[in-house]
Design a protein around this motif. Structure first.
Motif, PDB file in Angstrom:
ATOM      1  N   ASN A 100       0.811  -1.214   0.000  1.00 21.06           N
ATOM      2  CA  ASN A 100       0.000   0.000   0.000  1.00 21.06           C
ATOM      3  C   ASN A 100       0.845   1.265   0.000  1.00 21.06           C
ATOM      4  O   ASN A 100       0.325   2.363  -0.187  1.00 21.06           O
ATOM      5  CB  ASN A 100      -0.957   0.004   1.191  1.00 21.06           C
ATOM      6  CG  ASN A 100      -2.117  -0.956   0.985  1.00 21.06           C
ATOM      7  OD1 ASN A 100      -2.197  -1.639  -0.030  1.00 21.06           O
ATOM      8  ND2 ASN A 100      -3.017  -1.025   1.951  1.00 21.06           N
TER       9      ASN A 100
ATOM     10  N   ARG B  97     -11.781  -1.227   1.585  1.00 17.11           N
ATOM     11  CA  ARG B  97     -11.704  -2.692   1.690  1.00 17.11           C
ATOM     12  C   ARG B  97     -10.805  -3.244   0.575  1.00 17.11           C
ATOM     13  O   ARG B  97     -11.073  -4.292  -0.004  1.00 17.11           O
ATOM     14  CB  ARG B  97     -13.115  -3.282   1.605  1.00 17.11           C
ATOM     15  CG  ARG B  97     -13.996  -2.902   2.795  1.00 17.11           C
ATOM     16  CD  ARG B  97     -15.409  -3.447   2.679  1.00 17.11           C
ATOM     17  NE  ARG B  97     -16.188  -2.710   1.685  1.00 17.11           N
ATOM     18  CZ  ARG B  97     -16.670  -3.216   0.567  1.00 17.11           C
ATOM     19  NH1 ARG B  97     -16.438  -4.485   0.267  1.00 17.11           N
ATOM     20  NH2 ARG B  97     -17.371  -2.488  -0.260  1.00 17.11           N
ATOM     21  N   LEU B  98      -9.734  -2.508   0.289  1.00 12.06           N
ATOM     22  CA  LEU B  98      -8.855  -2.879  -0.811  1.00 12.06           C
ATOM     23  C   LEU B  98      -8.329  -4.305  -0.677  1.00 12.06           C
ATOM     24  O   LEU B  98      -8.330  -5.078  -1.649  1.00 12.06           O
ATOM     25  CB  LEU B  98      -7.687  -1.893  -0.902  1.00 12.06           C
ATOM     26  CG  LEU B  98      -6.653  -2.170  -1.995  1.00 12.06           C
ATOM     27  CD1 LEU B  98      -7.295  -2.104  -3.370  1.00 12.06           C
ATOM     28  CD2 LEU B  98      -5.498  -1.174  -1.893  1.00 12.06           C
ATOM     29  N   ASP B  99      -7.874  -4.684   0.514  1.00 12.19           N
ATOM     30  CA  ASP B  99      -7.312  -6.025   0.690  1.00 12.19           C
ATOM     31  C   ASP B  99      -8.356  -7.103   0.433  1.00 12.19           C
ATOM     32  O   ASP B  99      -8.040  -8.157  -0.142  1.00 12.19           O
ATOM     33  CB  ASP B  99      -6.726  -6.169   2.092  1.00 12.19           C
ATOM     34  CG  ASP B  99      -5.463  -5.353   2.286  1.00 12.19           C
ATOM     35  OD1 ASP B  99      -4.833  -4.979   1.270  1.00 12.19           O
ATOM     36  OD2 ASP B  99      -5.109  -5.062   3.444  1.00 12.19           O
ATOM     37  N   GLU B 100      -9.582  -6.850   0.840  1.00 10.45           N
ATOM     38  CA  GLU B 100     -10.665  -7.810   0.588  1.00 10.45           C
ATOM     39  C   GLU B 100     -10.900  -7.975  -0.908  1.00 10.45           C
ATOM     40  O   GLU B 100     -11.045  -9.104  -1.413  1.00 10.45           O
ATOM     41  CB  GLU B 100     -11.936  -7.327   1.281  1.00 10.45           C
ATOM     42  CG  GLU B 100     -13.174  -8.154   1.000  1.00 10.45           C
ATOM     43  CD  GLU B 100     -14.427  -7.521   1.579  1.00 10.45           C
ATOM     44  OE1 GLU B 100     -15.519  -7.796   1.033  1.00 10.45           O
ATOM     45  OE2 GLU B 100     -14.328  -6.747   2.551  1.00 10.45           O
TER      46      GLU B 100
ATOM     47  N   ARG C  19      -8.777  -7.335  -3.315  1.00  9.51           N
ATOM     48  CA  ARG C  19      -7.607  -7.983  -3.911  1.00  9.51           C
ATOM     49  C   ARG C  19      -7.696  -9.496  -3.767  1.00  9.51           C
ATOM     50  O   ARG C  19      -7.354 -10.243  -4.692  1.00  9.51           O
ATOM     51  CB  ARG C  19      -6.323  -7.450  -3.261  1.00  9.51           C
ATOM     52  CG  ARG C  19      -5.953  -6.072  -3.720  1.00  9.51           C
ATOM     53  CD  ARG C  19      -4.879  -5.440  -2.868  1.00  9.51           C
ATOM     54  NE  ARG C  19      -3.585  -6.076  -3.003  1.00  9.51           N
ATOM     55  CZ  ARG C  19      -2.472  -5.573  -2.474  1.00  9.51           C
ATOM     56  NH1 ARG C  19      -2.519  -4.432  -1.786  1.00  9.51           N
ATOM     57  NH2 ARG C  19      -1.325  -6.176  -2.628  1.00  9.51           N
ATOM     58  N   GLN C  20      -8.157  -9.955  -2.624  1.00  7.78           N
ATOM     59  CA  GLN C  20      -8.270 -11.395  -2.397  1.00  7.78           C
ATOM     60  C   GLN C  20      -9.300 -12.014  -3.326  1.00  7.78           C
ATOM     61  O   GLN C  20      -9.072 -13.085  -3.908  1.00  7.78           O
ATOM     62  CB  GLN C  20      -8.643 -11.664  -0.938  1.00  7.78           C
ATOM     63  CG  GLN C  20      -8.664 -13.138  -0.571  1.00  7.78           C
ATOM     64  CD  GLN C  20      -8.892 -13.348   0.918  1.00  7.78           C
ATOM     65  OE1 GLN C  20      -9.076 -12.403   1.670  1.00  7.78           O
ATOM     66  NE2 GLN C  20      -8.879 -14.602   1.337  1.00  7.78           N
TER      67      GLN C  20
ATOM     68  N   SER D 236      -7.954 -11.925  -6.917  1.00  9.40           N
ATOM     69  CA  SER D 236      -6.810 -12.830  -7.094  1.00  9.40           C
ATOM     70  C   SER D 236      -7.245 -14.229  -7.488  1.00  9.40           C
ATOM     71  O   SER D 236      -6.515 -14.951  -8.182  1.00  9.40           O
ATOM     72  CB  SER D 236      -5.983 -12.897  -5.810  1.00  9.40           C
ATOM     73  OG  SER D 236      -5.363 -11.673  -5.538  1.00  9.40           O
TER      74      SER D 236
END
Length: 346
Positions: free
Chosen positions: A2, A192-195, A197-198, A201
């Motif tokens: 990030n 909620r960028l990480d969510e 990304r998951q 992915s």
């Protein structure tokens, strides 16, 4: 990750969008609107390159309701092959984030000899050659941008959308409110960028190429999404209208084929949904990009919005995909290898 400059630019888009809305010069276009009503222009010619051109497309569609021709021409083609379309009665509307790229500078040289009735500029650089040459200036107010176009692209969508609203003699207040709401929705999504990304992915690890398709205002995200994936992730992606995809390119569909299908607004949504299902039926893969999921399709969901502001939110999952793909391919997301932020060579 990030802390990556490109990721930081993506995360800062909501605040940049609010800055564009706060700095939008509502009174600037009053004389142009009056000239349009009085029939003083024989056409409106909108031009730009890359993300600037892509970000102008939803406004082009809306402006087609006006009783005069609306032309949408890439600046490189305009300057070299169709400069005769710039007449003494043309409103030339030039969109360029830097205001100094090679094609824009060439166009400005042409306009010294072949003057339009008026030149309206949309740019982030208020001291650029474009800003200096323009009769009217709409600033993007996106701040300094480090890498691939993010904030300037969203702000182009907003500024062009607001300007089109005024040209159509529609009230500006509800349009401003809609874009402020879109900024809030984008902030919630990026929070909620990480969510995201998951989720993304899961599909990205299987991708070898990607075709983005849509209709109407969604074509801004289609074209710019393909550009972002190539530029930020060095990934082979293309974009085209869903209708054009039916006319030949559908033959590409097989078990290795992947498409991102933007839902868009009705009546196009049902057509796009049928296309996504047809891709599945013929053995390909399709991800549905929309506000609502469909039970038989994997989906990258975006927040609900009005049709005016949907393009602002449609680009977000593609930006996330560009981060994921860059990482999978061993690249620093958004980092240029061969180009700079501003293209200075034709």
């Amino acid at each position: 990750m990030n802390n990556n400059p490109y990721v930081q630019d993506i995360l800062s888009q909501p605040d940049a969008l609010r800055a564009a809305l706060q700095g939008y010069p509502v009174q600037l276009l009053s004389s142009i609107v009056q000239a349009v009503r009085a029939g003083k222009f024989d056409r409106i010619l909108i031009t730009g390159m890359g993300a600037s051109l892509n970000g102008s497309y939803p406004a082009v569609l809306r402006l087609s309701a006006l009783p005069l021709p609306i032309l949408w021409v890439e600046t490189g083609e305009l300057a070299h092959f169709s400069a005769s379309q710039i007449t003494p009665k043309t409103l030339l509307w030039v969109v360029s984030q830097s205001g100094r790229s090679a094609e824009i500078v060439r166009l400005l040289e042409i306009c010294r000899e072949n003057r339009p009735a008026a030149m309206l500029a949309v740019t982030n650089e208020t001291d650029s050659p474009l800003a200096t040459a323009a009769d009217f200036l709409l600033p993007l107010n996106a701040g300094a941008e480090s890498t691939v176009s993010t904030r300037t692209y969203l702000n182009t969508l907003a500024v062009m959308g607001l300007a089109a609203t005024q040209m159509l003699d529609e009230p500006i207040g509800p349009a401003l409110d809609a874009f402020y709401a879109a900024a809030d929705a984008a902030e919630s999504y990026l929070g909620r960028l990480d969510e995201h990304r998951q989720i993304i992915s899961g599909l990205a690890k299987n991708l070898q190429n990607l075709l983005l398709v849509g209709r109407g205002g969604s074509l801004a995200a289609v074209f710019n999404g393909a550009l972002v994936l190539k530029e930020a992730a060095k990934f082979p992606a293309e974009g085209m209208s869903a209708a054009q995809f039916r006319h030949g390119p559908f033959e590409l569909v097989d078990e290795q084929f992947y498409a991102g299908v933007f839902g868009g607004d009705e009546p196009a949504r049902s057509l796009n949904l049928n296309l996504a299902r047809d891709i599945l039926h013929h053995g390909g893969h399709a991800v549905w990009i929309d506000t609502q999921p469909e039970p038989d399709l994997p989906a990258w969901l975006i927040p609900p919005s009005q049709p005016l502001t949907r393009p602002v939110l449609e680009i977000l999952p593609v930006q996330v995909l560009s981060i994921v793909l860059a990482e999978l391919r061993g690249y620093e997301p958004g980092q240029f290898r061969h180009l700079g932020k501003v293209v200075l060579q034709e």
